[in-house]
Design an enzyme around this catalytic site. Structure first.
Site, PDB file in Angstrom:
ATOM      1  N   ASN A 181      -0.174   6.876  -5.990  1.00  0.00           N
ATOM      2  CA  ASN A 181      -0.956   6.125  -5.012  1.00  0.00           C
ATOM      3  C   ASN A 181      -1.832   7.004  -4.137  1.00  0.00           C
ATOM      4  OD1 ASN A 181      -1.426   3.761  -3.008  1.00  0.00           O
ATOM      5  ND2 ASN A 181      -0.454   5.323  -1.751  1.00  0.00           N
TER       6      ASN A 181
ATOM      7  N   TYR B 205     -16.039   8.958  -6.099  1.00  0.00           N
ATOM      8  CA  TYR B 205     -14.845   8.110  -6.070  1.00  0.00           C
ATOM      9  C   TYR B 205     -14.731   7.313  -7.370  1.00  0.00           C
ATOM     10  CZ  TYR B 205     -11.528   4.685  -4.128  1.00  0.00           C
ATOM     11  OH  TYR B 205     -10.433   3.882  -3.888  1.00  0.00           O
TER      12      TYR B 205
END
Length: 254
Positions: free
Chosen positions: A92, A158
């Site tokens: 995560n 990203y």
């Protein structure tokens, strides 16, 4: 009985509240998992673990720099030494450095890919090794993004990292299927987390236009992602691997 009774789970990037990692750790513990919460902010991870223990769950915290292979070896080694197994890994931990292309530096690009993609490789490789050693399968859940599915302005680095997470997860699923180790990616949309707040400030010019892409018209909660992670970690998803699971209020449907 809890849906994860007796399972040992590792969740990276779990210190931030509100955050996807802390919400996932709480849900896993509620369903009976023994949860290891790691973060570069070790004190923050311990606060989340303490809250889980106070609510009756089982949780431990470890400081962890996910871009350090030595740190991964230490964390996985500690889990094996304490419990002899790892059933669930949730990769995560992540950052969002959002800039328009001409404003990016090489350092921005490398940092983004190091935290968001390289760390997923490090963790998955080590988790698979331990899961194969135990021989009882497992579930690996890699947190990607809707930016790993379609283009979003200001997200070039990203998106490159999160797109990499998506396809990396599919290959791992194929390589590990015979071992009963499942690997899936989860693709959050606009979720109300601390990281989302930083990203909003960092890329304010594009925030309103991005929010306009959400058909449901509002940000999701970290709990929405935690519940998806819970499903994928549980035996209810025993025949699901190599999938991509979108939790985005309809953004990717357009």
């Amino acid at each position: 009985m809890g849906r994860l009774d007796g399972k040992v789970a590792l969740i990276t990037g779990g210190a931030s509240v509100p955050g996807l990692g802390s919400a996932t750790a709480q849900r896993f513990a509620e369903e009976g998992a023994i949860v290891f919460i790691t973060d570069r902010d070790g004190d923050g991870a311990e606060r989340v673990a303490a809250d889980i223990r106070a609510a009756g769950g089982k949780a431990e915290a470890l400081p962890h720099d996910v871009v350090s292979e030595a740190d991964w070896d230490r964390v996985i080694g500690a889990i094996e030494a304490g419990h002899g197994r790892l059933d669930i890994l949730v990769n995560n931990a992540g950052i969002a450095v959002l800039r328009m292309l001409e404003e990016f530096t090489t350092a921005d690009w490398k940092l983004q890919n190091s935290v968001n993609l390289d760390s997923v490789f490090y963790g998955t490789q080590r988790a698979v090794k331990l899961m194969r050693k135990v021989g009882e399968g497992g579930s690996i859940i890699n947190i990607s993004s809707v930016a790993g599915l379609f283009g979003v302005q200001g997200c070039s680095a990203y998106a490159a990292a999160k797109g990499g997470v998506r396809l990396f997860s599919k290959v791992v699923a194929l390589e590990c299927a015979k071992d009963g180790i499942r690997c899936n990616s989860v693709h959050p949309g606009m979720i109300l987390t601390n990281m989302q707040g930083v990203a909003q400030e960092d890329n304010a010019d594009n925030f309103d236009s991005t929010m306009a892409l959400v058909p449901m018209g509002y940000m999701g909660s970290p709990l929405d992602i935690a519940n998806m992670n819970l499903f994928l970690a549980s035996d209810e998803a025993r025949y699901i691997t190599g999938g991509e699971f979108v939790v985005d209020g309809g953004m990717a449907a357009q």
